[in-house]
Design a protein around this motif. Structure first.
Motif, PDB file in Angstrom:
ATOM      1  N   GLU A   1     -23.624  52.451  18.053  1.00 28.56           N
ATOM      2  CA  GLU A   1     -24.132  53.676  16.728  1.00 28.56           C
ATOM      3  C   GLU A   1     -23.267  54.930  16.938  1.00 28.56           C
ATOM      4  N   ALA A   2     -22.380  54.740  16.006  1.00 26.48           N
ATOM      5  CA  ALA A   2     -21.313  55.862  15.609  1.00 26.48           C
ATOM      6  C   ALA A   2     -21.021  56.182  14.209  1.00 26.48           C
ATOM      7  N   GLU A   3     -20.635  57.020  13.937  1.00 30.36           N
ATOM      8  CA  GLU A   3     -20.011  57.424  12.546  1.00 30.36           C
ATOM      9  C   GLU A   3     -18.606  57.158  12.036  1.00 30.36           C
ATOM     10  N   VAL A   4     -17.975  57.209  13.196  1.00 32.47           N
ATOM     11  CA  VAL A   4     -16.554  56.993  13.190  1.00 32.47           C
ATOM     12  C   VAL A   4     -16.059  56.006  14.384  1.00 32.47           C
ATOM     13  N   LEU A   5     -15.194  55.069  14.163  1.00 31.03           N
ATOM     14  CA  LEU A   5     -14.420  54.199  14.981  1.00 31.03           C
ATOM     15  C   LEU A   5     -12.880  54.675  14.988  1.00 31.03           C
ATOM     16  N   VAL A   6     -12.351  54.567  16.228  1.00 34.81           N
ATOM     17  CA  VAL A   6     -11.031  55.025  16.096  1.00 34.81           C
ATOM     18  C   VAL A   6     -10.068  54.125  16.955  1.00 34.81           C
TER      19      VAL A   6
ATOM     20  N   ASN B  99     -15.486  40.014  13.189  1.00 33.82           N
ATOM     21  CA  ASN B  99     -16.048  41.207  13.763  1.00 33.82           C
ATOM     22  C   ASN B  99     -16.258  42.168  13.070  1.00 33.82           C
ATOM     23  N   GLN B 100     -15.433  42.594  11.887  1.00 33.77           N
ATOM     24  CA  GLN B 100     -15.754  43.625  10.929  1.00 33.77           C
ATOM     25  C   GLN B 100     -17.414  43.650  10.744  1.00 33.77           C
ATOM     26  N   ARG B 101     -17.947  42.435  10.536  1.00 34.97           N
ATOM     27  CA  ARG B 101     -19.560  42.539  10.332  1.00 34.97           C
ATOM     28  C   ARG B 101     -20.414  43.500  11.246  1.00 34.97           C
ATOM     29  N   ARG B 102     -19.719  43.473  12.393  1.00 33.87           N
ATOM     30  CA  ARG B 102     -20.630  44.294  13.593  1.00 33.87           C
ATOM     31  C   ARG B 102     -20.374  45.862  13.281  1.00 33.87           C
ATOM     32  N   ILE B 103     -19.571  46.258  12.529  1.00 32.71           N
ATOM     33  CA  ILE B 103     -19.393  47.491  12.381  1.00 32.71           C
ATOM     34  C   ILE B 103     -20.243  48.187  11.074  1.00 32.71           C
ATOM     35  N   GLY B 104     -20.972  49.348  11.793  1.00 31.15           N
ATOM     36  CA  GLY B 104     -21.716  50.233  11.080  1.00 31.15           C
ATOM     37  C   GLY B 104     -21.376  51.615  10.883  1.00 31.15           C
ATOM     38  N   ALA B 105     -20.152  52.027  11.146  1.00 31.20           N
ATOM     39  CA  ALA B 105     -19.873  53.270  11.291  1.00 31.20           C
ATOM     40  C   ALA B 105     -19.372  53.476   9.748  1.00 31.20           C
ATOM     41  N   ARG B 106     -19.107  54.743   9.214  1.00 29.10           N
ATOM     42  CA  ARG B 106     -18.813  55.224   8.087  1.00 29.10           C
ATOM     43  C   ARG B 106     -17.254  55.287   7.778  1.00 29.10           C
ATOM     44  N   TRP B 107     -16.452  55.717   8.957  1.00 22.31           N
ATOM     45  CA  TRP B 107     -14.965  55.594   8.641  1.00 22.31           C
ATOM     46  C   TRP B 107     -14.550  54.874   9.840  1.00 22.31           C
ATOM     47  N   ILE B 108     -13.467  54.359   9.736  1.00 24.58           N
ATOM     48  CA  ILE B 108     -12.346  53.925  10.689  1.00 24.58           C
ATOM     49  C   ILE B 108     -11.257  54.719  10.388  1.00 24.58           C
ATOM     50  N   VAL B 109     -10.606  55.196  11.770  1.00 22.55           N
ATOM     51  CA  VAL B 109      -9.453  55.856  11.606  1.00 22.55           C
ATOM     52  C   VAL B 109      -8.318  55.216  12.593  1.00 22.55           C
ATOM     53  N   GLU B 110      -7.345  54.902  11.933  1.00 23.23           N
ATOM     54  CA  GLU B 110      -6.328  54.025  12.527  1.00 23.23           C
ATOM     55  C   GLU B 110      -5.370  54.858  13.383  1.00 23.23           C
ATOM     56  N   ALA B 111      -5.824  55.197  14.657  1.00 21.19           N
ATOM     57  CA  ALA B 111      -5.052  56.002  15.398  1.00 21.19           C
ATOM     58  C   ALA B 111      -3.656  54.778  16.034  1.00 21.19           C
ATOM     59  N   ALA B 112      -3.939  53.544  16.102  1.00 22.73           N
ATOM     60  CA  ALA B 112      -2.967  52.449  16.349  1.00 22.73           C
ATOM     61  C   ALA B 112      -2.302  52.019  15.117  1.00 22.73           C
ATOM     62  N   ASN B 113      -1.431  51.265  15.175  1.00 23.26           N
ATOM     63  CA  ASN B 113      -0.594  50.733  14.174  1.00 23.26           C
ATOM     64  C   ASN B 113      -1.297  49.301  13.849  1.00 23.26           C
ATOM     65  N   MET B 114      -1.465  49.150  12.317  1.00 15.45           N
ATOM     66  CA  MET B 114      -2.049  48.007  11.938  1.00 15.45           C
ATOM     67  C   MET B 114      -3.314  47.523  12.636  1.00 15.45           C
ATOM     68  N   PRO B 115      -4.489  48.190  13.148  1.00 15.02           N
ATOM     69  CA  PRO B 115      -5.305  47.531  13.687  1.00 15.02           C
ATOM     70  C   PRO B 115      -6.478  46.918  13.027  1.00 15.02           C
ATOM     71  N   VAL B 116      -6.464  47.064  11.589  1.00 18.39           N
ATOM     72  CA  VAL B 116      -7.564  46.499  10.784  1.00 18.39           C
ATOM     73  C   VAL B 116      -6.505  45.438   9.797  1.00 18.39           C
ATOM     74  N   LEU B 117      -7.005  44.184   9.885  1.00 17.56           N
ATOM     75  CA  LEU B 117      -6.433  43.194   9.108  1.00 17.56           C
ATOM     76  C   LEU B 117      -6.713  43.466   7.416  1.00 17.56           C
ATOM     77  N   PRO B 118      -5.716  43.359   6.669  1.00 20.45           N
ATOM     78  CA  PRO B 118      -6.088  43.575   5.366  1.00 20.45           C
ATOM     79  C   PRO B 118      -7.388  42.903   4.778  1.00 20.45           C
ATOM     80  N   GLU B 119      -7.443  41.584   5.044  1.00 17.29           N
ATOM     81  CA  GLU B 119      -8.878  40.833   4.540  1.00 17.29           C
ATOM     82  C   GLU B 119     -10.005  41.651   5.174  1.00 17.29           C
ATOM     83  N   ALA B 120      -9.693  42.132   6.294  1.00 21.01           N
ATOM     84  CA  ALA B 120     -11.041  42.872   7.010  1.00 21.01           C
ATOM     85  C   ALA B 120     -11.125  44.109   6.096  1.00 21.01           C
TER      86      ALA B 120
END
Length: 392
Positions: free
Chosen positions: A265-270, A282-303
């Motif tokens: 339970e968090a508003e932000v995932l980093v 696994n994107q279905r498990r995310i309930g946060a409001r923001w994802i902040v990409e500190a890594a390079n390319m961590p979120v696939l485009p389709e996700a």
């Protein structure tokens, strides 16, 4: 945008392992982008990272600054950096890439490698420096090199400035987004995947801004506490690879499986570790409001498309984690001195302005922050090319 200017695949004659170099674009004959080492590194991955570097350079273009943006490039080696053969492989890779490093590719630490290790291997490979290709563009090479060396020697609370500026930039990007959304820092919960250089510094700056770090993940799993983790204690208990010694955990801290950070339970995932960690499943498990990409390319485009449909905002890597690269060049070109306060002030000011610009463009265009960042780049690249040209 055009296809990469140059793509190179290299096979190590000793181990048979693969290494790659992609030069996406040149500005005045020079490109910039780090060198990563990880098992499973691919040419497509390196090409995507090189394109990202072209974007980061363009996004930090300031017509009145001394720092002139470079083109984008990236290097990659398919090897576990903890392997006994990793260092010898790194030296041989740098020897093989020496003509490019001497002429057109400036590089440095990235995933799996530290700057100290890159510098040591570069010297053994016969290079003057891993960024020597940029030296002809400097007004006063000796002064500039000393200024950068002095900056790398600066420590804050026992941690190198070079390890902190990137996390400062990530944190400021998120804080700018929260401010635009009128969300108070106090009570905003954050989960961070990866507690290495970028993730650790991001967690520190966010905690000091008043946000609550409720989970961190490393190779051993996720450490969580809904009341908030003691970030400083965890940072003090990590090894060189960002793995936390579990003996430092407090009674209220829980050990959870590795992917649990996604669904706490968090508003932000980093995501601050490796690429491609958020996929369509696994994107279905995310309930946060923001994802902040500190890594390079961590979120696939389709996700990301599915996350956007669910009202989750992804703050893209090309903006969020670009602070370290910009700090290198601000310092080398002389926009800032070798001073921590000046570095943090410039990083905060620049990252906040860039994030605000991106989010305002996204709102005006009715698009995602990533699409807005791409649009800004598309506007700037022709201006940079017209002013400076691709080649010397």
């Amino acid at each position: 945008m055009t296809a990469p200017l140059m793509t190179l695949a290299w096979t190590d004659h000793v181990t048979g392992r693969q290494g790659y170099l992609v030069v996406d674009r040149l500005v005045r004959g020079v490109s910039s982008g780090g060198l990563r080492m990880r098992p499973g590194c691919t040419l497509d991955e390196v090409a995507g990272l090189a394109r990202g570097m072209t974007m980061k350079e363009a996004l930090h273009y300031n017509p009145e600054g001394r720092y002139i943006p470079l083109g984008g490039a990236k290097g990659g080696i398919d090897c576990d950096p903890r392997s006994p053969e990793a260092y010898g492989l790194l030296v041989r890779y740098l020897r093989a890439m020496r003509p490019y490093i001497e002429s057109c590719w400036t590089t440095g630490e990235d995933l799996g490698l530290t700057q100290d290790l890159v510098d040591r291997a570069a010297a053994e490979a016969g290079l003057v420096s891993s960024i020597q290709a940029v030296y002809p563009l400097l007004d006063d090479e000796a002064t500039a090199r000393k200024r950068l060396a002095d900056a790398f020697a600066v420590e804050v609370d026992g941690i190198g400035l070079d390890e902190l500026v990137g996390g400062c930039g990530v944190a400021e990007s998120l804080l700018a987004a929260l401010d635009r959304a009128a969300v108070p820092y106090a009570g905003t919960r954050v989960a961070v995947q990866g507690l290495g250089t970028m993730g650790g510094a991001t967690a520190r700056f966010l905690a000091r801004a008043g946000l609550t770090i409720v989970a961190v993940a490393d190779v051993k799993g996720t450490i969580a506490n809904p009341e908030g983790l003691d970030v400083e204690a965890l940072l003090a208990a990590r090894d060189a690879y960002g793995t936390v010694d579990r003996s430092a955990l407090r009674p209220g801290d829980r050990e959870l499986p590795g992917e649990a950070w996604l669904s706490v339970e968090a508003e932000v995932l980093v995501p601050a570790a490796v690429s491609y960690v958020v996929d369509t499943t696994n994107q279905r498990r995310i309930g946060a409001r923001w994802i902040v990409e500190a890594a390079n390319m961590p979120v696939l485009p389709e996700a990301e498309a599915l996350l956007t449909e669910r009202g989750i905002t992804v703050l893209p890597d090309v903006v969020v984690n670009s602070g370290t690269n910009a700090w290198w060049w601000w310092t080398l070109f002389g926009d800032i001195d070798a001073d921590a306060d000046e570095a943090f002030a410039r990083t905060r000011r620049s990252m906040r302005a860039l994030t605000d610009l991106m989010l305002a463009r996204a709102e005006a265009d009715g698009t995602t922050p990533r699409a807005a960042a791409h649009a800004i780049v598309a506007d700037r690249l022709p201006v940079i090319a017209e002013r400076f040209g691709w080649y010397r």
